[in-house]
Design a protein around this motif. Sequence first.
Motif, PDB file in Angstrom:
ATOM      1  N   ALA A 108       4.077   2.054 -20.700  1.00 39.85           N
ATOM      2  CA  ALA A 108       4.715   3.550 -21.026  1.00 39.85           C
ATOM      3  C   ALA A 108       5.632   3.550 -22.208  1.00 39.85           C
ATOM      4  O   ALA A 108       6.445   2.685 -21.932  1.00 39.85           O
ATOM      5  N   ILE A 109       5.471   4.435 -23.096  1.00 46.06           N
ATOM      6  CA  ILE A 109       6.317   4.520 -24.289  1.00 46.06           C
ATOM      7  C   ILE A 109       7.362   5.505 -24.025  1.00 46.06           C
ATOM      8  O   ILE A 109       7.038   6.575 -24.053  1.00 46.06           O
ATOM      9  N   HIS A 110       8.342   5.000 -23.764  1.00 41.12           N
ATOM     10  CA  HIS A 110       9.490   6.017 -23.303  1.00 41.12           C
ATOM     11  C   HIS A 110      10.910   5.069 -23.401  1.00 41.12           C
ATOM     12  O   HIS A 110      10.689   3.877 -23.728  1.00 41.12           O
ATOM     13  N   SER A 111      11.702   5.636 -22.883  1.00 39.63           N
ATOM     14  CA  SER A 111      13.201   4.859 -22.689  1.00 39.63           C
ATOM     15  C   SER A 111      13.403   4.836 -21.118  1.00 39.63           C
ATOM     16  O   SER A 111      12.909   5.451 -20.373  1.00 39.63           O
ATOM     17  N   SER A 112      14.372   3.984 -20.524  1.00 40.98           N
ATOM     18  CA  SER A 112      14.744   4.084 -19.267  1.00 40.98           C
ATOM     19  C   SER A 112      16.130   3.560 -18.918  1.00 40.98           C
ATOM     20  O   SER A 112      16.691   2.415 -19.331  1.00 40.98           O
ATOM     21  N   SER A 113      16.923   4.294 -18.514  1.00 43.39           N
ATOM     22  CA  SER A 113      18.259   3.866 -18.222  1.00 43.39           C
ATOM     23  C   SER A 113      18.956   4.672 -16.989  1.00 43.39           C
ATOM     24  O   SER A 113      18.400   5.759 -16.593  1.00 43.39           O
ATOM     25  N   PHE A 114      19.854   4.256 -16.156  1.00 41.87           N
ATOM     26  CA  PHE A 114      20.396   5.176 -15.305  1.00 41.87           C
ATOM     27  C   PHE A 114      21.368   6.226 -15.609  1.00 41.87           C
ATOM     28  O   PHE A 114      21.680   5.976 -17.090  1.00 41.87           O
ATOM     29  N   ALA A 115      21.953   7.020 -14.822  1.00 41.25           N
ATOM     30  CA  ALA A 115      22.610   8.227 -15.056  1.00 41.25           C
ATOM     31  C   ALA A 115      23.967   7.526 -16.089  1.00 41.25           C
ATOM     32  O   ALA A 115      24.538   8.337 -16.931  1.00 41.25           O
ATOM     33  N   ASP A 116      24.451   6.317 -15.520  1.00 38.35           N
ATOM     34  CA  ASP A 116      25.857   5.917 -16.133  1.00 38.35           C
ATOM     35  C   ASP A 116      25.297   4.985 -17.396  1.00 38.35           C
ATOM     36  O   ASP A 116      26.402   4.386 -18.115  1.00 38.35           O
ATOM     37  N   GLY A 117      24.122   5.084 -17.837  1.00 42.34           N
ATOM     38  CA  GLY A 117      23.857   4.356 -18.909  1.00 42.34           C
ATOM     39  C   GLY A 117      23.548   2.863 -18.860  1.00 42.34           C
ATOM     40  O   GLY A 117      22.906   2.191 -19.862  1.00 42.34           O
ATOM     41  N   MET A 118      23.230   2.404 -17.727  1.00 47.96           N
ATOM     42  CA  MET A 118      23.007   0.952 -17.433  1.00 47.96           C
ATOM     43  C   MET A 118      21.610   0.780 -17.767  1.00 47.96           C
ATOM     44  O   MET A 118      20.667   1.701 -17.303  1.00 47.96           O
ATOM     45  N   TYR A 119      21.260  -0.230 -18.444  1.00 50.48           N
ATOM     46  CA  TYR A 119      19.602  -0.611 -18.550  1.00 50.48           C
ATOM     47  C   TYR A 119      18.767  -0.456 -17.351  1.00 50.48           C
ATOM     48  O   TYR A 119      19.235  -1.094 -16.299  1.00 50.48           O
ATOM     49  N   ALA A 120      17.700   0.030 -17.300  1.00 50.02           N
ATOM     50  CA  ALA A 120      16.739   0.266 -16.003  1.00 50.02           C
ATOM     51  C   ALA A 120      15.446  -0.471 -16.233  1.00 50.02           C
ATOM     52  O   ALA A 120      14.545  -0.389 -15.644  1.00 50.02           O
ATOM     53  N   GLY A 121      15.444  -1.410 -17.122  1.00 50.89           N
ATOM     54  CA  GLY A 121      14.074  -2.097 -17.287  1.00 50.89           C
ATOM     55  C   GLY A 121      13.075  -1.393 -18.146  1.00 50.89           C
ATOM     56  O   GLY A 121      13.400  -0.222 -18.673  1.00 50.89           O
ATOM     57  N   ASN A 122      11.796  -1.688 -18.166  1.00 52.15           N
ATOM     58  CA  ASN A 122      10.833  -1.028 -19.000  1.00 52.15           C
ATOM     59  C   ASN A 122      10.251   0.024 -18.043  1.00 52.15           C
ATOM     60  O   ASN A 122      10.243  -0.189 -16.881  1.00 52.15           O
ATOM     61  N   PRO A 123      10.165   1.099 -18.750  1.00 54.07           N
ATOM     62  CA  PRO A 123       9.366   2.449 -18.263  1.00 54.07           C
ATOM     63  C   PRO A 123       7.927   2.026 -17.681  1.00 54.07           C
ATOM     64  O   PRO A 123       7.393   0.865 -18.645  1.00 54.07           O
ATOM     65  N   LEU A 124       7.397   2.322 -16.743  1.00 48.06           N
ATOM     66  CA  LEU A 124       6.145   1.999 -16.372  1.00 48.06           C
ATOM     67  C   LEU A 124       5.113   3.006 -16.150  1.00 48.06           C
ATOM     68  O   LEU A 124       5.602   4.151 -15.747  1.00 48.06           O
ATOM     69  N   VAL A 137      -1.184   6.784 -12.810  1.00 48.98           N
ATOM     70  CA  VAL A 137      -0.154   7.677 -12.934  1.00 48.98           C
ATOM     71  C   VAL A 137       0.793   6.979 -14.259  1.00 48.98           C
ATOM     72  O   VAL A 137       1.157   6.039 -14.273  1.00 48.98           O
ATOM     73  N   SER A 138       0.698   8.090 -15.115  1.00 48.36           N
ATOM     74  CA  SER A 138       1.260   7.635 -16.602  1.00 48.36           C
ATOM     75  C   SER A 138       2.676   7.088 -16.723  1.00 48.36           C
ATOM     76  O   SER A 138       3.255   6.549 -17.553  1.00 48.36           O
ATOM     77  N   GLY A 139       3.362   7.939 -16.093  1.00 47.40           N
ATOM     78  CA  GLY A 139       5.033   7.995 -16.090  1.00 47.40           C
ATOM     79  C   GLY A 139       4.998   8.920 -17.251  1.00 47.40           C
ATOM     80  O   GLY A 139       4.558   9.473 -18.096  1.00 47.40           O
ATOM     81  N   ASP A 140       6.457   8.938 -17.759  1.00 44.53           N
ATOM     82  CA  ASP A 140       6.797   9.680 -18.938  1.00 44.53           C
ATOM     83  C   ASP A 140       6.415   8.638 -20.063  1.00 44.53           C
ATOM     84  O   ASP A 140       7.060   7.524 -20.317  1.00 44.53           O
ATOM     85  N   THR A 141       5.467   9.057 -20.958  1.00 41.63           N
ATOM     86  CA  THR A 141       5.120   8.531 -22.082  1.00 41.63           C
ATOM     87  C   THR A 141       4.644   9.289 -23.265  1.00 41.63           C
ATOM     88  O   THR A 141       4.275  10.432 -23.022  1.00 41.63           O
ATOM     89  N   ALA A 142       4.478   8.726 -24.288  1.00 43.27           N
ATOM     90  CA  ALA A 142       3.908   9.049 -25.493  1.00 43.27           C
ATOM     91  C   ALA A 142       2.395   8.499 -25.387  1.00 43.27           C
ATOM     92  O   ALA A 142       2.113   7.765 -24.627  1.00 43.27           O
ATOM     93  N   LEU A 143       1.704   9.357 -26.208  1.00 42.83           N
ATOM     94  CA  LEU A 143       0.415   8.588 -26.442  1.00 42.83           C
ATOM     95  C   LEU A 143       0.539   7.075 -26.916  1.00 42.83           C
ATOM     96  O   LEU A 143       1.051   7.004 -28.036  1.00 42.83           O
ATOM     97  N   TYR A 167       9.934  15.035 -25.079  1.00 43.68           N
ATOM     98  CA  TYR A 167      10.083  13.675 -24.399  1.00 43.68           C
ATOM     99  C   TYR A 167       8.970  12.803 -24.226  1.00 43.68           C
ATOM    100  O   TYR A 167       8.979  11.733 -23.998  1.00 43.68           O
ATOM    101  N   THR A 168       7.848  13.418 -24.053  1.00 43.01           N
ATOM    102  CA  THR A 168       6.707  12.866 -23.623  1.00 43.01           C
ATOM    103  C   THR A 168       5.657  13.489 -24.363  1.00 43.01           C
ATOM    104  O   THR A 168       5.534  14.465 -25.377  1.00 43.01           O
ATOM    105  N   MET A 169       4.134  13.299 -23.975  1.00 38.89           N
ATOM    106  CA  MET A 169       3.019  13.856 -24.720  1.00 38.89           C
ATOM    107  C   MET A 169       3.067  15.304 -24.452  1.00 38.89           C
ATOM    108  O   MET A 169       3.803  15.645 -23.181  1.00 38.89           O
ATOM    109  N   ASP A 170       2.420  15.856 -25.311  1.00 38.68           N
ATOM    110  CA  ASP A 170       2.279  17.645 -25.109  1.00 38.68           C
ATOM    111  C   ASP A 170       0.656  17.588 -24.671  1.00 38.68           C
ATOM    112  O   ASP A 170      -0.095  16.597 -24.528  1.00 38.68           O
ATOM    113  N   PRO A 171       0.123  18.904 -24.610  1.00 37.27           N
ATOM    114  CA  PRO A 171      -1.232  18.807 -24.223  1.00 37.27           C
ATOM    115  C   PRO A 171      -2.197  18.211 -24.882  1.00 37.27           C
ATOM    116  O   PRO A 171      -3.310  17.712 -24.665  1.00 37.27           O
TER     117      PRO A 171
END
Length: 227
Positions: A108-124, A137-143, A167-171
Amino acid sequence: MKLTFYGHATFSIEVNGKVLLFDPFFSGNPGVKGVDIDKLKADFLFITHGHGDHTADLVNVAKKTGAKCIAAAEIVNWLNKQGVDNTHPLNHGGPVPFEFGKVRAVNAIHSSSFADGMYAGNPLGFVFTTSAGNFYVSGDTALTMDMQLIPLWAKLDYAVMPIGGNYTMDPADAIHAADFVKCNKIVGVHYNTWPIIAIDTDKAKADFAAAGKILLLPKPGETIEVL
């Protein structure tokens, strides 16, 4: 196969007698109406990434339901530190069997972190192959061109994709994504929760129809038959 949409990008899917709940965000979610977290049922919790609009109620729901939490290793490690032990870490790679079917973690082409800014791994994203049907289920992603790999692994019956833009794909991008994954039935999520991801839903449905596709937009709290 039933899908219940709770609001934003939180939904559950019933498959082979198991309830799969995705990205639990109830507290502070303006789209959620009348959900009692104490009465939620889930056998598995899937987490696409660490952002608060996908994990706000993750620990609470995990503890109340006892569901197995499936996510990137970094999210699983964070859950373990919060006292959630029923977990399974995933990363990009081959399919993993569970009681309801197999799950493959995909890009998934996105970012991933917790509320405190801690790294949360690769978005999937997740590709599910089950005896009841296959879905993505694509999750939050760009095309992304990586979506063209998905038909190598599964003939999809439907897919769940974000359509709110910003933040993600549009229609328009989601229509291309549907072409990439070779699936004409799309459930749209991650739109109209806030003004920054507001879309014209009538136009989105019409654009999908013009492309020979179906865009399903269940209302918060609504359960639909997807298969």
